[in-house]
Design a protein around this motif. Structure first.
Motif, PDB file in Angstrom:
ATOM      1  N   UNK A 225     -15.048   5.976   4.158  1.00 21.23           N
ATOM      2  CA  UNK A 225     -13.972   6.934   4.397  1.00 21.23           C
ATOM      3  C   UNK A 225     -12.939   6.837   3.273  1.00 21.23           C
ATOM      4  N   UNK A 226     -12.263   7.940   3.022  1.00 17.77           N
ATOM      5  CA  UNK A 226     -11.158   7.954   2.063  1.00 17.77           C
ATOM      6  C   UNK A 226      -9.843   7.831   2.810  1.00 17.77           C
ATOM      7  N   UNK A 227      -8.776   7.482   2.089  1.00 12.92           N
ATOM      8  CA  UNK A 227      -7.508   7.299   2.779  1.00 12.92           C
ATOM      9  C   UNK A 227      -6.306   7.380   1.870  1.00 12.92           C
ATOM     10  N   UNK A 228      -5.142   7.327   2.488  1.00 14.36           N
ATOM     11  CA  UNK A 228      -3.875   7.438   1.773  1.00 14.36           C
ATOM     12  C   UNK A 228      -2.810   6.605   2.477  1.00 14.36           C
ATOM     13  N   UNK A 229      -1.997   5.934   1.687  1.00 12.71           N
ATOM     14  CA  UNK A 229      -0.803   5.237   2.180  1.00 12.71           C
ATOM     15  C   UNK A 229       0.400   5.786   1.432  1.00 12.71           C
ATOM     16  N   UNK A 230       1.419   6.228   2.181  1.00 13.81           N
ATOM     17  CA  UNK A 230       2.674   6.694   1.591  1.00 13.81           C
ATOM     18  C   UNK A 230       3.810   6.005   2.321  1.00 13.81           C
ATOM     19  N   UNK A 231       4.624   5.296   1.574  1.00 15.18           N
ATOM     20  CA  UNK A 231       5.782   4.643   2.167  1.00 15.18           C
ATOM     21  C   UNK A 231       6.995   4.807   1.283  1.00 15.18           C
ATOM     22  N   UNK A 232       8.144   5.061   1.887  1.00 19.23           N
ATOM     23  CA  UNK A 232       9.366   5.239   1.119  1.00 19.23           C
ATOM     24  C   UNK A 232      10.587   4.888   1.950  1.00 19.23           C
ATOM     25  N   UNK A 233      11.655   4.527   1.253  1.00 18.71           N
ATOM     26  CA  UNK A 233      12.983   4.427   1.874  1.00 18.71           C
ATOM     27  C   UNK A 233      13.944   5.389   1.179  1.00 18.71           C
TER      28      UNK A 233
END
Length: 345
Positions: A225-233
């Motif tokens: 499977x493919x995926x994505x992580x996005x995190x921000x403040x």
């Protein structure tokens, strides 16, 4: 029923959550606090009507406690965890377990040698929706999973970063290691290990900090499977966190603690009940204010840890399990610094 006598190392905001969680449990007793700055421990002890120690070491060595909860800055977890093992005390540690893998491995080794328990706080695992999603994934209700992602679009002010937050030495990272790690833990818990990843990061929203305030990583899991992580403040005013998993027979979208999409090729009556019970958005804590969260899942996390000790079985978020999210985040940091693909096959 045994009542566990617990001391908290640390006296900040998270220590306060731990204290409230302990006090809500019938088989746990808060004995007191310790901190590098003893006046902070004294203040917290006065609030709860318990004892304070002058140093963290003196609390760990005290016969009055049987278990230590660590709520110090992230890069200061190693020493109290190892010392607690030497004195035969179990340890439940706030996320991340530590900020470098060699330090985590020292903690694991110390507790294995001592025969004591080491566990991590990942309170989102104790949401009812987490259990429901995990069952759906493990029973192949989504068919072949093709994509999974987490989004943590949060906001933190410049004032938030005036202390140890956003430093490599004590925070170990920024938006990923501190804020997004809970969702990254959920992603790897649902999807398993990552085979390959690439990443970019920046600190455009808070240029004065050492670490990232925004990061994006593209993933290929070992299940293909493919995926994505996005995190921000740096996303004013802060939005709800989100987990998405989709495949050839279904899609799940979790927003905060609620199931916004729960759809499968073959729907059941139980699915309709799940939608009714868990479809309304609940939560929102932490999007802009780190103190705006409930302690209830912390209590469930602590209760599960104590239950594992009482029953002599492995704790589900032991040191090895809590290590996984840190390892993934460190791979993302390495990829973003070198602008290269990290291969874990």
């Amino acid at each position: 029923m045994k009542t566990w006598k617990i001391g908290i190392a640390g006296a900040g905001m998270i220590a306060d959550f731990h204290a409230r969680a302990i006090e809500s449990l019938p088989n746990a007793k808060l004995v007191g606090f310790s901190n590098i700055r003893k006046e902070k421990a004294e203040k917290m002890a006065q609030k709860y009507g318990v004892k304070s120690w002058d140093t963290i070491s003196s609390m760990i060595q005290s016969d009055e406690i049987e278990m230590v909860m660590i709520a110090t800055p992230s890069g200061a977890h190693l020493d109290p965890a190892v010392e607690a093992a030497r004195y035969g005390k179990h340890v439940l540690c706030e996320k991340p377990l530590e900020i470098q893998l060699d330090r985590i491995d020292q903690m694991i080794e110390a507790h294995e040698k001592a025969g004591t328990y080491l566990g991590g706080i990942f309170n989102l695992r104790y949401n009812e929706t987490t259990r429901i999603i995990k069952e759906a994934v493990d029973s192949n209700r989504l068919g072949v999973i093709t994509y999974a992602a987490v989004h943590v679009p949060w906001w933190r002010t410049n004032e938030y970063y005036e202390g140890w937050h956003g430093t490599w030495s004590l925070d170990g990272g920024g938006a990923l290691m501190n804020q997004s790690i809970h969702m990254i833990d959920l992603l790897q818990y649902m999807m398993g290990p990552v085979a390959n990843l690439g990443a970019f990061s920046s600190k455009a929203g808070h240029p004065q900090i050492e670490t990232e305030d925004t990061a994006v990583s593209i993933l290929q899991f070992k299940n293909n499977a493919l995926g994505l992580i996005y995190g921000t403040t740096a996303s004013y005013p802060g939005q709800f966190r989100r987990l998405e998993i989709t495949g050839t027979k279904g899609t799940i979208v979790l927003v905060e603690n609620s199931l916004r999409v729960w759809q499968f090729a073959e729907m059941t009556e139980e699915d309709e009940k799940i939608i009714q019970e868990h479809g309304k958005i609940e939560g929102g804590g932490g999007v802009a204010d780190p103190a705006a969260i409930s302690f209830e899942n912390h209590a469930k996390n602590i209760a599960a840890f104590l239950s594992a000790i009482d029953e002599g079985r492995k704790f589900e978020i032991d040191g090895t399990e809590a290590r996984k999210s840190v390892a993934l985040i460190l791979d993302i940091y390495n990829a973003s610094k070198g602008k290269k693909i990290i291969q874990n096959k």
